[in-house]
Design a protein around this motif. Sequence first.
Motif, PDB file in Angstrom:
ATOM      1  N   ILE A 161     -25.974   0.169 -39.161  1.00  0.00           N
ATOM      2  CA  ILE A 161     -26.802  -0.401 -38.090  1.00  0.00           C
ATOM      3  C   ILE A 161     -26.277  -1.774 -37.698  1.00  0.00           C
ATOM      4  CG2 ILE A 161     -29.112  -1.227 -37.486  1.00  0.00           C
ATOM      5  CD1 ILE A 161     -30.280   0.980 -39.209  1.00  0.00           C
ATOM      6  N   ALA A 162     -25.814  -2.557 -38.673  1.00  0.00           N
ATOM      7  CA  ALA A 162     -25.225  -3.857 -38.359  1.00  0.00           C
ATOM      8  C   ALA A 162     -23.938  -3.689 -37.558  1.00  0.00           C
ATOM      9  CB  ALA A 162     -24.951  -4.629 -39.651  1.00  0.00           C
ATOM     10  N   LEU A 163     -23.138  -2.681 -37.909  1.00  0.00           N
ATOM     11  CA  LEU A 163     -21.911  -2.419 -37.153  1.00  0.00           C
ATOM     12  C   LEU A 163     -22.235  -1.993 -35.726  1.00  0.00           C
ATOM     13  CD1 LEU A 163     -19.866  -0.420 -39.833  1.00  0.00           C
ATOM     14  CD2 LEU A 163     -19.566  -2.816 -39.175  1.00  0.00           C
ATOM     15  N   LEU A 164     -23.273  -1.181 -35.554  1.00  0.00           N
ATOM     16  CA  LEU A 164     -23.689  -0.762 -34.219  1.00  0.00           C
ATOM     17  C   LEU A 164     -24.121  -1.961 -33.394  1.00  0.00           C
ATOM     18  CD1 LEU A 164     -24.542   1.361 -32.093  1.00  0.00           C
ATOM     19  CD2 LEU A 164     -26.746   1.498 -33.295  1.00  0.00           C
ATOM     20  N   ARG A 165     -24.921  -2.836 -33.978  1.00  0.00           N
ATOM     21  CA  ARG A 165     -25.388  -4.009 -33.245  1.00  0.00           C
ATOM     22  C   ARG A 165     -24.233  -4.926 -32.864  1.00  0.00           C
ATOM     23  NH1 ARG A 165     -30.746  -5.212 -37.034  1.00  0.00           N
ATOM     24  NH2 ARG A 165     -32.102  -3.672 -36.037  1.00  0.00           N
ATOM     25  N   ALA A 166     -23.273  -5.059 -33.760  1.00  0.00           N
ATOM     26  CA  ALA A 166     -22.106  -5.889 -33.445  1.00  0.00           C
ATOM     27  C   ALA A 166     -21.335  -5.297 -32.269  1.00  0.00           C
ATOM     28  CB  ALA A 166     -21.208  -6.006 -34.673  1.00  0.00           C
ATOM     29  N   PHE A 167     -21.200  -3.980 -32.230  1.00  0.00           N
ATOM     30  CA  PHE A 167     -20.513  -3.324 -31.118  1.00  0.00           C
ATOM     31  C   PHE A 167     -21.274  -3.516 -29.819  1.00  0.00           C
ATOM     32  CE2 PHE A 167     -20.516   0.636 -28.544  1.00  0.00           C
ATOM     33  CZ  PHE A 167     -19.246   0.520 -28.007  1.00  0.00           C
ATOM     34  N   LEU A 168     -22.604  -3.363 -29.853  1.00  0.00           N
ATOM     35  CA  LEU A 168     -23.399  -3.486 -28.633  1.00  0.00           C
ATOM     36  C   LEU A 168     -23.344  -4.901 -28.061  1.00  0.00           C
ATOM     37  CD1 LEU A 168     -26.494  -1.342 -29.694  1.00  0.00           C
ATOM     38  CD2 LEU A 168     -24.711  -0.718 -28.041  1.00  0.00           C
ATOM     39  N   ARG A 169     -23.156  -5.899 -28.912  1.00  0.00           N
ATOM     40  CA  ARG A 169     -23.055  -7.275 -28.402  1.00  0.00           C
ATOM     41  C   ARG A 169     -21.807  -7.473 -27.545  1.00  0.00           C
ATOM     42  NH1 ARG A 169     -25.308  -8.570 -33.533  1.00  0.00           N
ATOM     43  NH2 ARG A 169     -23.263  -8.895 -34.481  1.00  0.00           N
ATOM     44  N   VAL A 170     -20.737  -6.759 -27.856  1.00  0.00           N
ATOM     45  CA  VAL A 170     -19.487  -6.934 -27.108  1.00  0.00           C
ATOM     46  C   VAL A 170     -19.210  -5.781 -26.149  1.00  0.00           C
ATOM     47  CG1 VAL A 170     -18.494  -8.317 -28.962  1.00  0.00           C
ATOM     48  CG2 VAL A 170     -18.088  -5.854 -28.938  1.00  0.00           C
ATOM     49  N   LEU A 171     -20.062  -4.770 -26.137  1.00  0.00           N
ATOM     50  CA  LEU A 171     -19.827  -3.595 -25.301  1.00  0.00           C
ATOM     51  C   LEU A 171     -19.563  -3.941 -23.835  1.00  0.00           C
ATOM     52  CD1 LEU A 171     -19.761  -0.556 -24.714  1.00  0.00           C
ATOM     53  CD2 LEU A 171     -22.269  -0.551 -24.790  1.00  0.00           C
ATOM     54  N   PRO A 172     -20.334  -4.826 -23.209  1.00  0.00           N
ATOM     55  CA  PRO A 172     -20.083  -5.110 -21.785  1.00  0.00           C
ATOM     56  C   PRO A 172     -18.709  -5.714 -21.505  1.00  0.00           C
ATOM     57  CG  PRO A 172     -22.253  -5.892 -22.453  1.00  0.00           C
ATOM     58  CD  PRO A 172     -21.518  -5.543 -23.714  1.00  0.00           C
ATOM     59  N   GLU A 173     -18.065  -6.262 -22.518  1.00  0.00           N
ATOM     60  CA  GLU A 173     -16.760  -6.893 -22.327  1.00  0.00           C
ATOM     61  C   GLU A 173     -15.613  -5.902 -22.527  1.00  0.00           C
ATOM     62  OE1 GLU A 173     -16.697  -9.882 -25.308  1.00  0.00           O
ATOM     63  OE2 GLU A 173     -18.706 -10.624 -24.806  1.00  0.00           O
ATOM     64  N   ARG A 174     -15.906  -4.674 -22.922  1.00  0.00           N
ATOM     65  CA  ARG A 174     -14.862  -3.760 -23.398  1.00  0.00           C
ATOM     66  C   ARG A 174     -14.306  -2.816 -22.336  1.00  0.00           C
ATOM     67  NH1 ARG A 174     -14.847  -3.169 -29.070  1.00  0.00           N
ATOM     68  NH2 ARG A 174     -15.353  -5.207 -29.962  1.00  0.00           N
ATOM     69  N   ASP A 175     -14.857  -2.783 -21.120  1.00  0.00           N
ATOM     70  CA  ASP A 175     -14.453  -1.790 -20.116  1.00  0.00           C
ATOM     71  C   ASP A 175     -14.483  -0.407 -20.764  1.00  0.00           C
ATOM     72  OD1 ASP A 175     -13.664  -0.683 -17.757  1.00  0.00           O
ATOM     73  OD2 ASP A 175     -11.578  -1.335 -17.864  1.00  0.00           O
ATOM     74  N   TYR A 176     -15.622  -0.108 -21.363  1.00  0.00           N
ATOM     75  CA  TYR A 176     -15.781   1.065 -22.224  1.00  0.00           C
ATOM     76  C   TYR A 176     -15.404   2.368 -21.524  1.00  0.00           C
ATOM     77  CZ  TYR A 176     -18.398   4.497 -25.028  1.00  0.00           C
ATOM     78  OH  TYR A 176     -18.776   5.587 -25.770  1.00  0.00           O
ATOM     79  N   LEU A 177     -15.932   2.576 -20.321  1.00  0.00           N
ATOM     80  CA  LEU A 177     -15.770   3.871 -19.676  1.00  0.00           C
ATOM     81  C   LEU A 177     -14.317   4.178 -19.350  1.00  0.00           C
ATOM     82  CD1 LEU A 177     -17.383   6.280 -18.777  1.00  0.00           C
ATOM     83  CD2 LEU A 177     -17.733   5.195 -16.550  1.00  0.00           C
ATOM     84  N   ALA A 178     -13.540   3.163 -18.972  1.00  0.00           N
ATOM     85  CA  ALA A 178     -12.134   3.394 -18.634  1.00  0.00           C
ATOM     86  C   ALA A 178     -11.241   3.380 -19.859  1.00  0.00           C
ATOM     87  CB  ALA A 178     -11.655   2.336 -17.633  1.00  0.00           C
ATOM     88  N   SER A 179     -11.522   2.490 -20.797  1.00  0.00           N
ATOM     89  CA  SER A 179     -10.589   2.284 -21.914  1.00  0.00           C
ATOM     90  C   SER A 179     -10.767   3.275 -23.046  1.00  0.00           C
ATOM     91  CB  SER A 179     -10.741   0.852 -22.459  1.00  0.00           C
ATOM     92  OG  SER A 179     -10.403  -0.090 -21.472  1.00  0.00           O
ATOM     93  N   MET A 180     -11.916   3.946 -23.112  1.00  0.00           N
ATOM     94  CA  MET A 180     -12.173   4.830 -24.244  1.00  0.00           C
ATOM     95  C   MET A 180     -11.198   6.000 -24.303  1.00  0.00           C
ATOM     96  SD  MET A 180     -15.633   6.747 -22.923  1.00  0.00           S
ATOM     97  CE  MET A 180     -15.857   7.639 -24.452  1.00  0.00           C
ATOM     98  N   TRP A 181     -10.556   6.324 -23.167  1.00  0.00           N
ATOM     99  CA  TRP A 181      -9.632   7.454 -23.131  1.00  0.00           C
ATOM    100  C   TRP A 181      -8.178   7.046 -23.326  1.00  0.00           C
ATOM    101  CZ3 TRP A 181     -13.120  10.850 -23.581  1.00  0.00           C
ATOM    102  CH2 TRP A 181     -14.283  10.821 -22.829  1.00  0.00           C
ATOM    103  N   MET A 182      -7.890   5.754 -23.341  1.00  0.00           N
ATOM    104  CA  MET A 182      -6.510   5.296 -23.288  1.00  0.00           C
ATOM    105  C   MET A 182      -5.979   4.969 -24.678  1.00  0.00           C
ATOM    106  SD  MET A 182      -6.103   5.635 -20.110  1.00  0.00           S
ATOM    107  CE  MET A 182      -4.477   4.922 -19.887  1.00  0.00           C
ATOM    108  N   PRO A 183      -4.957   5.660 -25.146  1.00  0.00           N
ATOM    109  CA  PRO A 183      -4.379   5.372 -26.465  1.00  0.00           C
ATOM    110  C   PRO A 183      -3.971   3.903 -26.563  1.00  0.00           C
ATOM    111  CG  PRO A 183      -3.439   7.378 -25.554  1.00  0.00           C
ATOM    112  CD  PRO A 183      -4.232   6.745 -24.453  1.00  0.00           C
ATOM    113  N   GLY A 184      -4.317   3.290 -27.676  1.00  0.00           N
ATOM    114  CA  GLY A 184      -4.031   1.875 -27.863  1.00  0.00           C
ATOM    115  C   GLY A 184      -5.197   1.007 -27.481  1.00  0.00           C
TER     116      GLY A 184
END
Length: 454
Positions: free
Chosen positions: A172-195
Amino acid sequence: MHATTVRQSDCRVLLWLAEDLRLEDNLALRRAMTGYGGFTVLRIAPEARGRPRRTPHRRTLEEAAEARLEAHFSAKGIPFEVRGPGDDTSVAAACRRHGCSVVIRNAADGMAAELAHHRRWADELAAAYIPLLTVNGEMIRRKGAGGARPDVPFLSDAVEVAPGALPDDHPIALLRAFLRVLPERDYLASMWMPGRDRLSTSLLSTHFAAGTLSSDRARVETEAAERAWHRANPGQARTVAGKSFGAFKVRVRCRPGFLTTFSRYEDDLRPLPITPEMRRRVKAWRDGCTGIPMPDAAMRELKATGWINFRLRQLAASYAVQLLGLPPFEVGTALAEMFDDYEPGITWLQVAINDGRVNQDRGPRILNPVKQGRDLDPDESYVRAWLPELASLPAGFAHEPWLHPASPLPPPLVDHLAAARAARAAWGAKSPALGARPVHDTPSFDFGERNAPR
């Protein structure tokens, strides 16, 4: 003479754990703690329930979770035991050892091999007149007689999971840490790109699969983080950052339904005799040595790390089933043994999509491995990282090394263009027969890419 009535408060409960290795958000645990005269915890390891052998990382993660549970229960004087393939895994026998007269477990998905174990244990309990209560805290969909009724998911009181109350490595702590930075990650585009995938995604899929983190907890935490972010950033709902929470929630929401809808796909397949040549192809595919760099790089990454992103999973399965002509059972079995985050309803779904038995109106997903390489790895950095043999090739040849006269790789096992034409022709010949089969009930979006949190 009147029959003796046994009160619930006099009954001792056996809490039967599978992929629910958590204290938080565990409805079966909550029920066992409420109104009974004590309880014992039994964990039956995946291999003892007919599942494939776990990867080293998956085993380490689950053993750490078991250790946390044992420490917690031991401090409260509650017995906790883990049974593996070499142990007596009879649930009825465990009830006799610990003086339990009721068994409670969470609903879970499974394949034919696992369900056979469950049926045997349930029959033993019935023969011993020991009630088995199945609760459904993950809202897993069930159909037909005897299906588990969806219960209201149980979420722990906020004080139990308050900020600072959990160690930094808690899921749960790892999830919360991810959610804090999620908006900065360009999640939808980058999740498919190797690297970029490992930097943009949560990398919590193994926790979901092992049951150390519940889907409902992820949904609730994501919604809370989304509300807080939009309050702090008004008017940004349509931006890439603002949409990132919704994109992650789609994957979280879909997971429970897929677990039981598609776990049974494996049941339709049977291992078939394969020729020495086909066995050689299976090994070359697993080892990433087929001569076509992009799927080879994906399989080498998977073999080394236990994880690849979903676009690469699509490519690996499509390439194996459609272009190499490998039997779907062999492909699914290999992936089940290689994925850290193996879950039957997700891994076998990936195979089903790629052999055309799901979404039959669209046909199988036949991907061009060279085009996928150029689209996903335009600078060739990914294939060169995982296939160091390509170092001697000049830029522009890493995705088609056979075009260079000094290619360091052996010729590909198949001509990918000819193999794709043959696969399309074969699908056209057999699609009417498949169309007569019952079509799986599937959501209307592209679940091949969006069926799990990543």
